[in-house]
Design an enzyme around this catalytic site. Structure first.
Site, mmCIF file in Angstrom:
data_model
loop_
_atom_site.group_PDB
_atom_site.id
_atom_site.type_symbol
_atom_site.label_atom_id
_atom_site.label_comp_id
_atom_site.label_asym_id
_atom_site.label_seq_id
_atom_site.Cartn_x
_atom_site.Cartn_y
_atom_site.Cartn_z
ATOM 1 N N ASP A 79 0.822 -1.212 0.000
ATOM 2 C CA ASP A 79 0.000 0.000 0.000
ATOM 3 C C ASP A 79 0.857 1.263 0.000
ATOM 4 O OD1 ASP A 79 1.002 -0.304 2.512
ATOM 5 O OD2 ASP A 79 -0.882 0.016 3.575
ATOM 6 N N GLU B 134 9.764 -1.995 14.051
ATOM 7 C CA GLU B 134 10.942 -1.482 13.359
ATOM 8 C C GLU B 134 12.127 -1.344 14.315
ATOM 9 O OE1 GLU B 134 7.260 0.198 11.317
ATOM 10 O OE2 GLU B 134 7.973 -0.102 13.359
#
Length: 324
Positions: free
Chosen positions: A188, A274
């Site tokens: 996306d 992350e």
């Protein structure tokens, strides 16, 4: 008297010439070969009187040699590092549209290998057919997300990203790793082609801004004197690496040198995937700022709008089953 002598001389002259010619002729010497081509010596005289072979020439070869002499000798270009793009994907109405946009971008990038990982127990026909026509070097993997982790507040695509990492490590397990760069390309996102030029020179871990993320127009690493010193972010600046998944790339050698570096489920807080991953392979001081010292946005977390299918008929369906 003189007239008589002259007459005798002219009478004897032809016979004298004939005798001289006969004496000069060597009967053992072969007669010269007659040829339609002009005769020339296959040698030319070099310095010191030495005989040097004379090369015959042709107009075509002479022209080619002149072109080669005027053309600079090009050195073979070094092989580009391969960019490995790991893309988790799952079934939804906009899946094919998202993958089509992504493939149209990747197709313009040299030396790119697409690792597409489906969130399901088996490969879908839609994605298999799509990749067969994509015209890209690719690897099609699949691994389902356990049901207990399918909660809105929990991180998504963890198992899929780890499957891509496992495939890379297995592929390069018994061979010397070629230069390569890995990044996580969610389906996306929207990418500028310039981003791939930037990330290809990654030595260890490189970073850059991401647009339309974190409730802001962009988030980015703060850079001073070529070093990352902080984070411009809209959420939890205290994170060790306050960066979006689309905002970094990792050298393939770093991935292979850290075989236990994966995305964690247990012990990982929401929004910390992350940071938890990057802590295993690097430090903030080692990060390599890209995109003009992190002042240019080259990737956007665009997110396709959720489609409204309220008018999709439940009965009296179309007689033609069209893939969307």
């Amino acid at each position: 008297m003189k007239s008589a002598l002259c007459n005798r001389f002219f009478i004897l002259l032809p016979w004298i010439l004939i005798v001289i010619i006969m004496l000069d002729v060597d009967p053992r010497r072969p007669a010269p070969q007659l040829t339609s081509r002009p005769y020339f010596s296959p040698h030319t005289v070099g310095c010191g009187g030495s005989r040097v072979p004379l090369r015959r020439s042709s107009p075509g070869r002479d022209a080619a040699e002149k072109r080669n002499e005027s053309r600079p000798q090009l050195q073979p270009e070094p092989r580009l590092p391969t960019i490995y793009a790991i893309t988790p994907t799952y079934s939804r109405p906009v899946q094919k549209a998202e993958l089509t946009r992504l493939a149209n971008t990747f197709r313009q990038v040299a030396q790119l290998h697409w690792i597409l990982v489906e969130d399901r127990a088996t490969r879908s026909e839609l994605v298999s057919s799509f990749l067969a026509r994509a015209g890209l070097p690719n690897t099609h993997l699949h691994v389902p997300t356990p049901r207990r982790y399918k909660r809105p507040w929990l991180p998504r695509a963890t198992e899929q990203r780890n499957a891509g990492l496992a495939w890379l490590r297995q592929r390069h397990q018994h061979q010397s790793a070629q230069p390569g760069v890995l990044f996580f390309a969610d389906d996306d996102n929207t990418y500028s082609l310039e981003l791939f030029q930037e990330m290809r020179t990654t030595r260890k871990v490189s970073v850059w801004p991401v647009g339309l993320v974190g409730g802001r127009r962009y988030e980015r690493p703060l850079v001073k004197n070529g070093k990352v010193v902080g984070w411009y972010t809209g959420w939890r600046e205290d994170r060790p690496f306050a960066i979006d998944m689309a905002g970094f790339a990792v050298s393939l050698q770093v991935i292979l040198s850290n075989p236990k570096a994966v995305f964690k489920r247990r012990g990982s807080q929401p929004g910390m995937q992350e940071s938890d991953f990057l802590k295993q392979i690097t430090t903030v001081d080692e990060l390599e700022p890209k995109a003009n010292n992190c002042t240019k946005v080259l990737v956007w977390h665009t997110r396709t709008e959720k489609v409204n299918l309220a008018n999709e008929p439940k009965y009296h369906m179309d007689t033609v089953n069209i893939e969307v």
